[in-house]
Design a protein around this motif. Structure first.
Motif, mmCIF file in Angstrom:
data_model
loop_
_atom_site.group_PDB
_atom_site.id
_atom_site.type_symbol
_atom_site.label_atom_id
_atom_site.label_comp_id
_atom_site.label_asym_id
_atom_site.label_seq_id
_atom_site.Cartn_x
_atom_site.Cartn_y
_atom_site.Cartn_z
ATOM 1 N N ASP A 35 1.017 -1.178 -0.069
ATOM 2 C CA ASP A 35 0.016 -0.201 -0.061
ATOM 3 C C ASP A 35 0.791 1.100 -0.101
ATOM 4 O O ASP A 35 1.528 1.488 1.010
ATOM 5 C CB ASP A 35 -0.793 0.022 1.241
ATOM 6 N N VAL A 36 0.935 2.062 -1.094
ATOM 7 C CA VAL A 36 1.776 3.141 -1.179
ATOM 8 C C VAL A 36 0.846 4.408 -1.524
ATOM 9 O O VAL A 36 -0.014 4.233 -2.384
ATOM 10 C CB VAL A 36 2.582 2.975 -2.386
ATOM 11 N N VAL A 37 1.155 5.596 -0.845
ATOM 12 C CA VAL A 37 0.240 6.542 -1.242
ATOM 13 C C VAL A 37 0.945 7.648 -1.506
ATOM 14 O O VAL A 37 2.177 7.786 -1.166
ATOM 15 C CB VAL A 37 -0.846 7.193 -0.132
ATOM 16 N N LEU A 38 0.519 8.736 -2.430
ATOM 17 C CA LEU A 38 1.587 9.899 -2.880
ATOM 18 C C LEU A 38 0.353 10.927 -3.231
ATOM 19 O O LEU A 38 -1.018 10.560 -3.427
ATOM 20 C CB LEU A 38 2.377 9.689 -4.110
ATOM 21 N N TRP A 39 0.735 12.235 -3.356
ATOM 22 C CA TRP A 39 -0.095 13.552 -3.518
ATOM 23 C C TRP A 39 0.443 14.092 -4.867
ATOM 24 O O TRP A 39 1.747 14.065 -4.838
ATOM 25 C CB TRP A 39 -0.056 14.442 -2.484
ATOM 26 N N VAL A 40 -0.542 14.503 -5.729
ATOM 27 C CA VAL A 40 -0.133 14.966 -6.991
ATOM 28 C C VAL A 40 -0.918 16.220 -7.322
ATOM 29 O O VAL A 40 -2.327 16.316 -6.688
ATOM 30 C CB VAL A 40 -0.680 13.827 -8.142
ATOM 31 N N PHE A 41 -0.440 17.267 -7.534
ATOM 32 C CA PHE A 41 -1.404 18.512 -7.983
ATOM 33 C C PHE A 41 -2.325 18.394 -8.579
ATOM 34 O O PHE A 41 -1.948 17.832 -9.818
ATOM 35 C CB PHE A 41 -0.290 19.510 -8.385
ATOM 36 N N ASP A 42 -3.369 18.852 -8.549
ATOM 37 C CA ASP A 42 -4.556 18.581 -9.352
ATOM 38 C C ASP A 42 -4.530 19.094 -10.674
ATOM 39 O O ASP A 42 -4.614 18.664 -11.672
ATOM 40 C CB ASP A 42 -5.834 19.295 -8.802
ATOM 41 N N GLU A 43 -3.721 20.313 -10.780
ATOM 42 C CA GLU A 43 -3.461 20.929 -11.991
ATOM 43 C C GLU A 43 -1.966 20.586 -12.939
ATOM 44 O O GLU A 43 -1.593 21.175 -13.593
ATOM 45 C CB GLU A 43 -3.499 22.354 -11.879
ATOM 46 N N ASN A 44 -1.762 19.231 -12.639
ATOM 47 C CA ASN A 44 -0.660 18.548 -13.091
ATOM 48 C C ASN A 44 -1.204 17.444 -13.847
ATOM 49 O O ASN A 44 -0.759 16.215 -13.434
ATOM 50 C CB ASN A 44 0.461 18.388 -12.254
ATOM 51 N N VAL A 62 -8.825 14.611 -1.123
ATOM 52 C CA VAL A 62 -8.206 16.006 -1.600
ATOM 53 C C VAL A 62 -7.963 16.766 -0.649
ATOM 54 O O VAL A 62 -8.649 16.882 0.338
ATOM 55 C CB VAL A 62 -9.306 16.653 -2.625
ATOM 56 N N LYS A 63 -6.944 17.528 -0.902
ATOM 57 C CA LYS A 63 -6.457 18.628 0.216
ATOM 58 C C LYS A 63 -6.118 19.732 -0.397
ATOM 59 O O LYS A 63 -5.624 19.806 -1.464
ATOM 60 C CB LYS A 63 -5.440 18.057 1.212
ATOM 61 N N THR A 64 -6.167 20.873 0.378
ATOM 62 C CA THR A 64 -5.665 22.392 -0.503
ATOM 63 C C THR A 64 -4.622 22.875 0.410
ATOM 64 O O THR A 64 -4.470 22.830 1.771
ATOM 65 C CB THR A 64 -6.787 23.145 -0.550
ATOM 66 N N GLU A 65 -3.414 23.309 -0.112
ATOM 67 C CA GLU A 65 -2.432 24.086 0.775
ATOM 68 C C GLU A 65 -2.036 25.198 0.172
ATOM 69 O O GLU A 65 -2.289 25.357 -0.977
ATOM 70 C CB GLU A 65 -1.195 23.070 0.620
ATOM 71 N N ALA A 66 -1.555 26.075 1.021
ATOM 72 C CA ALA A 66 -1.074 27.364 0.442
ATOM 73 C C ALA A 66 0.545 27.246 0.448
ATOM 74 O O ALA A 66 1.219 26.928 1.323
ATOM 75 C CB ALA A 66 -1.512 28.559 1.643
ATOM 76 N N GLY A 68 3.388 29.535 -1.440
ATOM 77 C CA GLY A 68 3.835 30.740 -1.981
ATOM 78 C C GLY A 68 2.825 31.673 -2.199
ATOM 79 O O GLY A 68 2.645 32.347 -2.931
ATOM 80 N N GLY A 69 1.665 31.570 -1.327
ATOM 81 C CA GLY A 69 0.552 32.492 -1.383
ATOM 82 C C GLY A 69 -0.247 32.118 -2.298
ATOM 83 O O GLY A 69 -1.441 32.862 -2.498
ATOM 84 N N ALA A 70 -0.343 30.860 -2.771
ATOM 85 C CA ALA A 70 -1.327 30.278 -3.810
ATOM 86 C C ALA A 70 -2.057 29.286 -3.322
ATOM 87 O O ALA A 70 -1.278 28.521 -2.403
ATOM 88 C CB ALA A 70 -0.731 30.075 -5.167
ATOM 89 N N GLU A 71 -3.269 28.986 -3.408
ATOM 90 C CA GLU A 71 -4.046 27.771 -2.838
ATOM 91 C C GLU A 71 -3.938 26.796 -3.905
ATOM 92 O O GLU A 71 -3.988 26.962 -4.974
ATOM 93 C CB GLU A 71 -5.346 28.138 -2.649
ATOM 94 N N LEU A 72 -3.289 25.549 -3.649
ATOM 95 C CA LEU A 72 -3.056 24.492 -4.508
ATOM 96 C C LEU A 72 -3.773 23.375 -3.865
ATOM 97 O O LEU A 72 -3.687 22.807 -3.115
ATOM 98 C CB LEU A 72 -1.386 24.145 -4.764
ATOM 99 N N THR A 73 -4.647 22.613 -4.924
ATOM 100 C CA THR A 73 -5.359 21.336 -4.684
ATOM 101 C C THR A 73 -4.347 20.236 -5.172
ATOM 102 O O THR A 73 -3.766 20.091 -6.046
ATOM 103 C CB THR A 73 -6.427 21.401 -5.544
ATOM 104 N N GLU A 74 -4.359 19.360 -4.148
ATOM 105 C CA GLU A 74 -3.573 18.196 -4.190
ATOM 106 C C GLU A 74 -4.760 16.976 -4.003
ATOM 107 O O GLU A 74 -5.517 16.806 -3.492
ATOM 108 C CB GLU A 74 -2.682 18.088 -3.308
#
Length: 81
Positions: A35-44, A62-66, A68-74
């Motif tokens: 069982d292996v997990v990883l996170w990938v940016f939604d916009e990639n 799904v998670k959102t992280e700030a 560099g001042g930008a909200e990025l969804t993973e």
């Protein structure tokens, strides 16, 4: 098989261009892990396709992280061997 062009600064170009070789490399790295997990940016989409070809699947988390001042969804991907 599609022709692969070399890009400066890229490692293992031959591996990137041959998905079966990438799968073999991934299996070697993952070893016996079941069982292996990883996170990938939604916009990639390129990265998402790459992991999907290796057998990873989005598991719905799904998670959102700030960053560099930008909200990025993973999106979380999971590989179950």
């Amino acid at each position: 098989m599609r022709r692969c062009t070399s890009r400066p600064g890229r490692l293992l170009i031959a591996v990137w261009c041959r998905i079966p070789a990438v799968r073999a490399l991934a299996r070697a790295v993952l070893g016996a892990e079941q069982d292996v997990v990883l996170w990938v940016f939604d916009e990639n989409p390129r990265a998402r396709r790459f992991y999907e070809r290796l057998g990873f699947r989005a598991d719905g988390l799904v998670k959102t992280e700030a960053i560099g001042g930008a909200e990025l969804t993973e999106i979380r991907y999971r590989f179950t061997g």
